[in-house]
Design a protein around this motif. Structure first.
Motif, PDB file in Angstrom:
ATOM      1  N   UNK A 280       0.822  -1.219   0.000  1.00  0.00           N
ATOM      2  CA  UNK A 280       0.000   0.000   0.000  1.00  0.00           C
ATOM      3  C   UNK A 280       0.855   1.268   0.000  1.00  0.00           C
ATOM      4  N   UNK A 281       1.962   1.218  -0.733  1.00  0.00           N
ATOM      5  CA  UNK A 281       2.829   2.389  -0.819  1.00  0.00           C
ATOM      6  C   UNK A 281       2.148   3.489  -1.626  1.00  0.00           C
ATOM      7  N   UNK A 282       2.211   4.694  -1.114  1.00  0.00           N
ATOM      8  CA  UNK A 282       1.613   5.839  -1.804  1.00  0.00           C
ATOM      9  C   UNK A 282       2.532   7.031  -1.631  1.00  0.00           C
ATOM     10  N   UNK A 283       2.989   7.577  -2.750  1.00  0.00           N
ATOM     11  CA  UNK A 283       3.945   8.689  -2.739  1.00  0.00           C
ATOM     12  C   UNK A 283       3.321   9.900  -3.411  1.00  0.00           C
ATOM     13  N   UNK A 284       3.435  11.058  -2.753  1.00  0.00           N
ATOM     14  CA  UNK A 284       2.932  12.320  -3.295  1.00  0.00           C
ATOM     15  C   UNK A 284       4.102  13.285  -3.442  1.00  0.00           C
ATOM     16  N   UNK A 285       4.329  13.736  -4.691  1.00  0.00           N
ATOM     17  CA  UNK A 285       5.459  14.617  -4.970  1.00  0.00           C
ATOM     18  C   UNK A 285       5.048  15.684  -5.986  1.00  0.00           C
ATOM     19  N   UNK A 286       4.186  16.593  -5.579  1.00  0.00           N
ATOM     20  CA  UNK A 286       3.723  17.627  -6.488  1.00  0.00           C
ATOM     21  C   UNK A 286       2.861  17.050  -7.590  1.00  0.00           C
ATOM     22  N   UNK A 287       3.264  17.267  -8.841  1.00  0.00           N
ATOM     23  CA  UNK A 287       2.493  16.741  -9.972  1.00  0.00           C
ATOM     24  C   UNK A 287       2.747  15.247 -10.184  1.00  0.00           C
ATOM     25  N   UNK A 288       3.722  14.689  -9.473  1.00  0.00           N
ATOM     26  CA  UNK A 288       4.026  13.260  -9.597  1.00  0.00           C
ATOM     27  C   UNK A 288       3.439  12.511  -8.418  1.00  0.00           C
ATOM     28  N   UNK A 289       2.844  11.378  -8.699  1.00  0.00           N
ATOM     29  CA  UNK A 289       2.340  10.489  -7.654  1.00  0.00           C
ATOM     30  C   UNK A 289       2.650   9.054  -8.045  1.00  0.00           C
ATOM     31  N   UNK A 290       2.735   8.183  -7.044  1.00  0.00           N
ATOM     32  CA  UNK A 290       3.048   6.782  -7.316  1.00  0.00           C
ATOM     33  C   UNK A 290       2.427   5.911  -6.239  1.00  0.00           C
ATOM     34  N   UNK A 291       2.094   4.672  -6.609  1.00  0.00           N
ATOM     35  CA  UNK A 291       1.571   3.693  -5.656  1.00  0.00           C
ATOM     36  C   UNK A 291       2.058   2.325  -6.085  1.00  0.00           C
ATOM     37  N   UNK A 292       2.336   1.461  -5.114  1.00  0.00           N
ATOM     38  CA  UNK A 292       2.822   0.142  -5.476  1.00  0.00           C
ATOM     39  C   UNK A 292       3.234  -0.696  -4.292  1.00  0.00           C
ATOM     40  N   UNK A 293       4.066  -1.713  -4.577  1.00  0.00           N
ATOM     41  CA  UNK A 293       4.560  -2.632  -3.557  1.00  0.00           C
ATOM     42  C   UNK A 293       6.062  -2.835  -3.764  1.00  0.00           C
ATOM     43  N   UNK A 294       6.721  -3.295  -2.720  1.00  0.00           N
ATOM     44  CA  UNK A 294       8.163  -3.503  -2.800  1.00  0.00           C
ATOM     45  C   UNK A 294       8.565  -4.584  -1.801  1.00  0.00           C
ATOM     46  N   UNK A 295       9.491  -5.443  -2.228  1.00  0.00           N
ATOM     47  CA  UNK A 295      10.051  -6.448  -1.332  1.00  0.00           C
ATOM     48  C   UNK A 295      11.563  -6.297  -1.302  1.00  0.00           C
ATOM     49  N   UNK A 296      12.123  -6.463  -0.105  1.00  0.00           N
ATOM     50  CA  UNK A 296      13.568  -6.418   0.080  1.00  0.00           C
ATOM     51  C   UNK A 296      13.999  -7.783   0.605  1.00  0.00           C
ATOM     52  N   UNK A 297      14.814  -8.498  -0.197  1.00  0.00           N
ATOM     53  CA  UNK A 297      15.261  -9.835   0.168  1.00  0.00           C
ATOM     54  C   UNK A 297      16.362  -9.761   1.223  1.00  0.00           C
ATOM     55  N   UNK A 298      16.684 -10.892   1.869  1.00  0.00           N
ATOM     56  CA  UNK A 298      17.754 -10.886   2.871  1.00  0.00           C
ATOM     57  C   UNK A 298      19.082 -10.354   2.349  1.00  0.00           C
ATOM     58  N   UNK A 299      19.358 -10.516   1.039  1.00  0.00           N
ATOM     59  CA  UNK A 299      20.599  -9.974   0.478  1.00  0.00           C
ATOM     60  C   UNK A 299      20.446  -8.521   0.055  1.00  0.00           C
ATOM     61  N   UNK A 300      19.298  -7.892   0.420  1.00  0.00           N
ATOM     62  CA  UNK A 300      18.979  -6.485   0.163  1.00  0.00           C
ATOM     63  C   UNK A 300      18.712  -6.189  -1.312  1.00  0.00           C
ATOM     64  N   UNK A 301      18.416  -7.221  -2.090  1.00  0.00           N
ATOM     65  CA  UNK A 301      17.976  -7.001  -3.466  1.00  0.00           C
ATOM     66  C   UNK A 301      16.502  -6.627  -3.469  1.00  0.00           C
ATOM     67  N   UNK A 306       5.560  -0.099  -9.347  1.00  0.00           N
ATOM     68  CA  UNK A 306       4.706   1.023  -8.961  1.00  0.00           C
ATOM     69  C   UNK A 306       4.014   1.610 -10.175  1.00  0.00           C
ATOM     70  N   UNK A 307       2.773   2.039  -9.978  1.00  0.00           N
ATOM     71  CA  UNK A 307       2.061   2.844 -10.958  1.00  0.00           C
ATOM     72  C   UNK A 307       2.438   4.301 -10.707  1.00  0.00           C
ATOM     73  N   UNK A 308       2.974   4.937 -11.727  1.00  0.00           N
ATOM     74  CA  UNK A 308       3.457   6.314 -11.575  1.00  0.00           C
ATOM     75  C   UNK A 308       2.683   7.215 -12.531  1.00  0.00           C
ATOM     76  N   UNK A 309       2.339   8.391 -12.034  1.00  0.00           N
ATOM     77  CA  UNK A 309       1.591   9.339 -12.854  1.00  0.00           C
ATOM     78  C   UNK A 309       2.175  10.736 -12.693  1.00  0.00           C
ATOM     79  N   UNK A 310       2.317  11.422 -13.839  1.00  0.00           N
ATOM     80  CA  UNK A 310       2.703  12.832 -13.843  1.00  0.00           C
ATOM     81  C   UNK A 310       1.524  13.622 -14.382  1.00  0.00           C
ATOM     82  N   UNK A 311       0.907  14.433 -13.530  1.00  0.00           N
ATOM     83  CA  UNK A 311      -0.268  15.201 -13.926  1.00  0.00           C
ATOM     84  C   UNK A 311       0.188  16.558 -14.458  1.00  0.00           C
ATOM     85  N   UNK A 312       0.322  16.613 -15.771  1.00  0.00           N
ATOM     86  CA  UNK A 312       0.801  17.836 -16.413  1.00  0.00           C
ATOM     87  C   UNK A 312      -0.136  18.200 -17.555  1.00  0.00           C
TER      88      UNK A 312
END
Length: 334
Positions: A280-301, A306-312
């Motif tokens: 449930x990641x949700x990022x707000x950065x002005x005209x840019x927004x993003x939502x998605x998921x992320x996994x970090x493995x034990x080796x940090x890979x 993410x779905x990314x949108x630039x509202x211009x």
């Protein structure tokens, strides 16, 4: 001196003071100082028995025991050395114990209560001897200890510009287990990551509520397979390894590197088996927004997307970015 066939307590007696002691009457000793004290797990289990009152007609003149360089050893309990001063009642029971870490990082008081101890601990700058390499400032802890159990009622400290508050419990009976919850407010996320990873893939101010579960065969092994879950909000920060705007425009691995400043990043996290799952990641950065998921493995890979949108008005863009690479060198590609 040695107490118990199994060496539950071993120490060197340095001095025994009291007016009668000067005359050779050892039964009138009022204070004892001991050094290089070693306590093993058996000693901890016997503390309650050792603190029982003397018989009604067997008073004691001993008022104080000062112990230097005390170490708790064995059974996975190797802790930093500390000094202690025990104040005794006329029936031989302990009224109060003042403790202080030899390095000065912690001090506190232990007061017997029923079959346990009431504990208060303070610390200015303290780093846990095991677990995550975090440095706490202005630490305040209130807890109750009983045979096989420690209940932390309050944990309050400053942590990397912010504050952490929590409570929890620790039990030991062959297997060590711990569980608790914590709230982090205004913590510098870059400093937190730097302490853990050596690099900071994200900056900002962290606010979070977390639940923690630990289990191990010893105190030190508790953090070998931690379980952590909770929700978080990061404000006024940046992703320091990737430029989502450039990546969405079709940049190569090289041209998508950079930074994505944001006003807010929210989500939930689960840590299990040294694998981090962010949902449930949700990022707000002005005209840019993003939502998605992320996994970090034990080796940090990394793996996720993410779905990314630039509202211009002139060049609006929307698309999916796959995330790979590592924590310190993330890659985002269409």
């Amino acid at each position: 001196i040695k107490v118990g066939k199994d060496g539950a307590l071993v120490a060197e007696v340095l001095t025994a003071t009291g007016f009668a002691a000067l005359l050779g009457r050892s039964d009138e000793i009022s204070a004892i100082q001991i050094e290089n004290v070693s306590l093993n797990a058996a000693a901890l289990e016997r503390l309650e028995a050792w603190n029982r009152p003397l018989a009604a007609n067997a008073g004691t003149a001993l008022e104080r025991i000062t112990a230097r360089q005390v170490r708790v050893v064995g059974a996975g309990m190797e802790l930093p050395p500390f000094d202690a001063e025990l104040s005794l009642a006329s029936d031989g029971t302990v009224r109060h114990i003042a403790v202080r870490a030899v390095d000065g990082s912690l001090s506190g008081a232990l007061v017997p209560s029923g079959t346990g101890l009431k504990i208060q601990v303070q610390g200015q700058i303290w780093k846990a001897p095991f677990g995550l390499p975090l440095v706490f400032e202005n630490l305040q802890v209130k807890a109750n200890a009983a045979p096989g159990r420690l209940q932390v009622e309050q944990f309050d400290a400053l942590l990397y510009g912010g504050r952490v508050m929590g409570s929890g419990s620790l039990t030991w009976d062959g297997l060590w287990t711990a569980q608790g919850e914590a709230e982090l407010v205004s913590v510098d996320l870059a400093a937190l990551f730097s302490a853990y990873l050596g690099d900071a893939p994200i900056t900002g101010t962290l606010k979070s509520r977390m639940q923690l579960e630990l289990a191990g065969r010893s105190l030190q092994s508790l953090f070998e397979a931690p379980r952590l879950r909770g929700e978080f909000v990061v404000e006024r920060g940046a992703l320091t390894g990737v430029d989502l705007s450039q990546a969405l425009r079709g940049g190569s691995a090289g041209s998508s590197r950079g930074e994505t400043a944001f006003q807010q990043l929210t989500g939930s996290m689960v840590l299990a088996g040294h694998r981090y799952e962010f949902r449930n990641l949700s990022l707000a950065a002005g005209i840019l927004s993003a939502s998605g998921t992320l996994e970090v493995a034990p080796d940090r890979s990394l793996s996720g997307g993410a779905q990314v949108e630039i509202r211009s008005e002139t060049n609006p863009l929307r698309g999916y970015l796959a995330v790979k690479g590592s924590v310190t060198q993330p890659l985002a590609r269409p």
